[in-house]
Design an enzyme around this catalytic site. Sequence first.
Site, PDB file in Angstrom:
ATOM      1  N   HIS A 172      69.133 -20.230 -28.735  1.00  0.00           N
ATOM      2  CA  HIS A 172      68.597 -21.169 -27.739  1.00  0.00           C
ATOM      3  C   HIS A 172      68.289 -20.485 -26.399  1.00  0.00           C
ATOM      4  O   HIS A 172      67.780 -21.137 -25.489  1.00  0.00           O
ATOM      5  CB  HIS A 172      69.571 -22.325 -27.506  1.00  0.00           C
ATOM      6  CG  HIS A 172      69.811 -23.170 -28.726  1.00  0.00           C
ATOM      7  ND1 HIS A 172      68.782 -23.726 -29.458  1.00  0.00           N
ATOM      8  CD2 HIS A 172      70.955 -23.549 -29.351  1.00  0.00           C
ATOM      9  CE1 HIS A 172      69.286 -24.418 -30.476  1.00  0.00           C
ATOM     10  NE2 HIS A 172      70.595 -24.319 -30.437  1.00  0.00           N
ATOM     11  N   ASP A 298      75.981 -24.675 -39.081  1.00  0.00           N
ATOM     12  CA  ASP A 298      76.244 -26.042 -38.611  1.00  0.00           C
ATOM     13  C   ASP A 298      75.395 -27.083 -39.345  1.00  0.00           C
ATOM     14  O   ASP A 298      75.517 -28.280 -39.057  1.00  0.00           O
ATOM     15  CB  ASP A 298      76.064 -26.159 -37.090  1.00  0.00           C
ATOM     16  CG  ASP A 298      74.766 -25.570 -36.585  1.00  0.00           C
ATOM     17  OD1 ASP A 298      73.964 -25.084 -37.411  1.00  0.00           O
ATOM     18  OD2 ASP A 298      74.538 -25.602 -35.365  1.00  0.00           O
TER      19      ASP A 298
END
Length: 359
Positions: A172, A298
Amino acid sequence: MNQYAVPVVWSPTTRDHDPAHEIWVGVATEGTEVSARVDAIRDSATAAGHRIIEATAHADEVLRRVHEPELLEFLATASDRWREGPYAELVGQDRVVPYLFPTPAMTGGLPARPAVAVHADAGRFAYDTMTLVGPGTWAAARAAVDCALTAVDLVSAGEPVAYALCRPPGHHATSAGFGGSCYLNNAGVAAESLRVSGHERVGIVDVDAHQGNGTAAIFYDRDDVLYGSVHVDPGAGWFPHVVGYADETGAGAGTGATRNLPLAEGTDDGPWLEAVQHLADWVIDEGCTALVVSLGVDAAEDDPESPLLVTGGGYREAGSILGSTGLPAVVVQEGGYHLPTLGGLVTSYLEGHGLTRSG
Ligand SMILES: [Zn+2]
């Protein structure tokens, strides 16, 4: 069974970043990107018979090709600036938290300059309030980059696959900003390093539950590094919210070199693996000679950070699919937050990738 023992590159310094808490929708919540993740993954990799290797220090050269110098300077100095400020007395906590963001909504086209106060300056680089900078953050983030670069060295020396236990994660982080629990873009640095070492086209396949907006942005207008991602649909209200849609396919020279495959909430192994297969075929068809895998686990069914329902077997199969590309591969750790199953999910992936390579 002929299991290939994958080199697992780690650094004890990656434990030094302690998120303590995140500010989420106005309240301090407990951080999930914790240092115990390192030990969970390392313990599982050891038990699975992989080769544990400590990262070696690397110069900033490749890092500086990926990130703006102002971001690196800020991250390296922000915690000291905070400590020298009045914050211990004022607020009694040692994390750098931005309180304003000098976006065009604030500056309105005026010639803005860097803020003197660090709590205001932080908003020049941080794009959320969840990604705080503490005393060990820079050392840990920089050590994670060393893990990625050491893994590239191993692959360049002939290993078919190397895994970088990067923490904090990186996908990110943009060229000039940080957020989403990420500070420095480890996968981007790995891809750039593979380019520098002679691969003319590198493919990045991101299987984290969330689109890697940082990596996508860094390479959006380039055709020498492809970025493909399978992730939960940001249009369903998931991070990174504003980007990660299927119609974002690159710009300029990079037109066609970005591919986003968003999936609906509740998607399980079948459609997820179809998307992974699609991205594996894509990087081969486009002539990539090396692969970077952004391995977020995740997307797993028991992870608290996403609504995807991928199983451990699904991650093993994803490893098999990406290993079957036959490309030299640097696997970089991204997200994955459910500590009881985190290490097993990572080693499931490595088992799939390594089994294929040994075959
Ligand atoms: Zn994620």
